[in-house]
Enzyme design. Structure first.
Site, PDB file in Angstrom:
ATOM      1  N   PRO A   2      40.992  40.696  -6.752  1.00  0.00           N
ATOM      2  CA  PRO A   2      39.946  41.259  -5.930  1.00  0.00           C
ATOM      3  C   PRO A   2      39.768  42.740  -5.805  1.00  0.00           C
ATOM      4  O   PRO A   2      38.720  43.130  -5.341  1.00  0.00           O
ATOM      5  CB  PRO A   2      40.281  40.720  -4.544  1.00  0.00           C
ATOM      6  CG  PRO A   2      41.720  40.398  -4.613  1.00  0.00           C
ATOM      7  CD  PRO A   2      42.161  40.481  -6.005  1.00  0.00           C
ATOM      8  N   GLU A   3      40.615  43.632  -6.099  1.00  0.00           N
ATOM      9  CA  GLU A   3      40.255  45.013  -5.775  1.00  0.00           C
ATOM     10  C   GLU A   3      39.074  45.456  -6.629  1.00  0.00           C
ATOM     11  O   GLU A   3      38.742  44.831  -7.628  1.00  0.00           O
ATOM     12  CB  GLU A   3      41.460  45.954  -5.943  1.00  0.00           C
ATOM     13  CG  GLU A   3      42.533  45.687  -4.887  1.00  0.00           C
ATOM     14  CD  GLU A   3      42.912  46.927  -4.074  1.00  0.00           C
ATOM     15  OE1 GLU A   3      42.149  47.901  -4.085  1.00  0.00           O
ATOM     16  OE2 GLU A   3      43.965  46.896  -3.427  1.00  0.00           O
TER      17      GLU A   3
END
Length: 271
Positions: A2-3
């Site tokens: 996710p980042e």
DNA sequence: AACAAGACCTGTAAGC
DNA sequence: TGCTTACAGGTCTTGT
């Protein structure tokens, strides 16, 4: 995965679907953070994909009649597959393209991600309408962050992770950027000097850019599914290094909880 | 308006 | 070996 750099890498990895036509969308399991709308297929089947891009951590697939907006949450992934490939556990939906034996599948074990059909103006979509500035935009500078931080008492780490202020700064890169800037994650945002804010902004841009570059280096493998490779190539100075020596001064890296998230710092280098 | 805490889930690794 | 617990890259929602 996710980042922001992983989301950007995903967007670049699926960029090739631009100008393809969606043959059909299948939803195998609508249960994500919010249920996947059941008229996705009704609206998007046989529609052309005009562009694919990113806003904050949202992946935006612009079709001729609507937008498909996807968030990967903590564990979401978009991977290319063949239609006849057996479904994996936690495959939630699939987009099949016309005149192609290629599909994209959305897999998300923890179900913190989501997929939305946006029929009206994208700017008015509630999840996008209140977002802050893009971290890699030129207008995001030391002055911007310093000004926004007036009268804000939250720890600086929570402040830069607040996407009403600036989007896309996740838990790992927040810790890393603060370390590079010599700023302790726990100090109130209003107490960070203008000069330090300038350094911090530069380092936020730096860590995100480097990570995107490294993620980008694995784009050719992306279609083969090994989506997470880029992620682990990145050298963390402090993240997940509690008790290990600081690479700059040798002091032990400490871990504290800020805003319910693990935060790592060197108490000697960051003040 | 600003902030803290709770909520949503499953998988993995560590601890007993 | 097996059971239990802590923790994980996010962010919206609720409560003070």
């Amino acid at each position: 995965m996710p980042e922001l750099p992983e989301v950007e890498t995903t967007v670049r990895g699926i960029k090739s679907i631009e100008s393809s036509v969606i043959e059909r969308i299948d939803v195998f399991n609508p249960n994500l953070r919010w249920p996947i709308s059941n008229d996705l297929s009704f609206f998007l089947d046989n529609k052309k994909i005009l562009s694919v891009y990113r806003r904050a951590k949202y992946i935006i697939i612009k079709c001729s009649n609507a937008h498909l907006v996807i968030h990967l949450g903590m564990t979401g992934k978009l991977v290319f597959a063949k239609p006849k490939d057996t479904l994996k556990k936690h495959d939630h939906m699939q987009i099949k393209f016309a005149n192609s034996d290629q599909v994209i599948r959305y897999n998300d074990p923890r179900r913190f991600g989501s997929a939305h059909l946006v029929k009206n103006k994208l700017e008015d979509f509630r999840l996008l309408s209140n977002l802050g500035i893009e971290p890699l935009a030129e207008e995001f500078d030391g002055n911007f962050l310093f000004t926004k931080a007036r009268n804000r008492n939250v720890p600086i780490k929570a402040f830069i992770m607040n996407h009403h202020i600036v989007v896309g700064v996740g838990n790992i890169y927040a810790s890393e950027a603060l370390f590079l800037s010599g700023v302790r994650p726990s100090i109130p945002a209003r107490r960070v000097t203008r000069k330090k804010m300038e350094v911090l902004v530069k380092n936020i841009k730096y860590v995100l850019s480097i990570a995107i570059e490294k993620g980008g280096s694995t784009i050719s493998d992306f279609m083969n599914t090994k989506g997470e490779q880029g992620y682990f190539q990145i050298d963390h100075q402090v993240y997940n290094r509690e008790g290990q020596p600081c690479n700059q001064c040798g002091a032990k890296i400490k871990k504290i909880i800020i805003g319910q998230r693990s935060s790592f710092f060197c108490s000697s280098c960051q003040c």
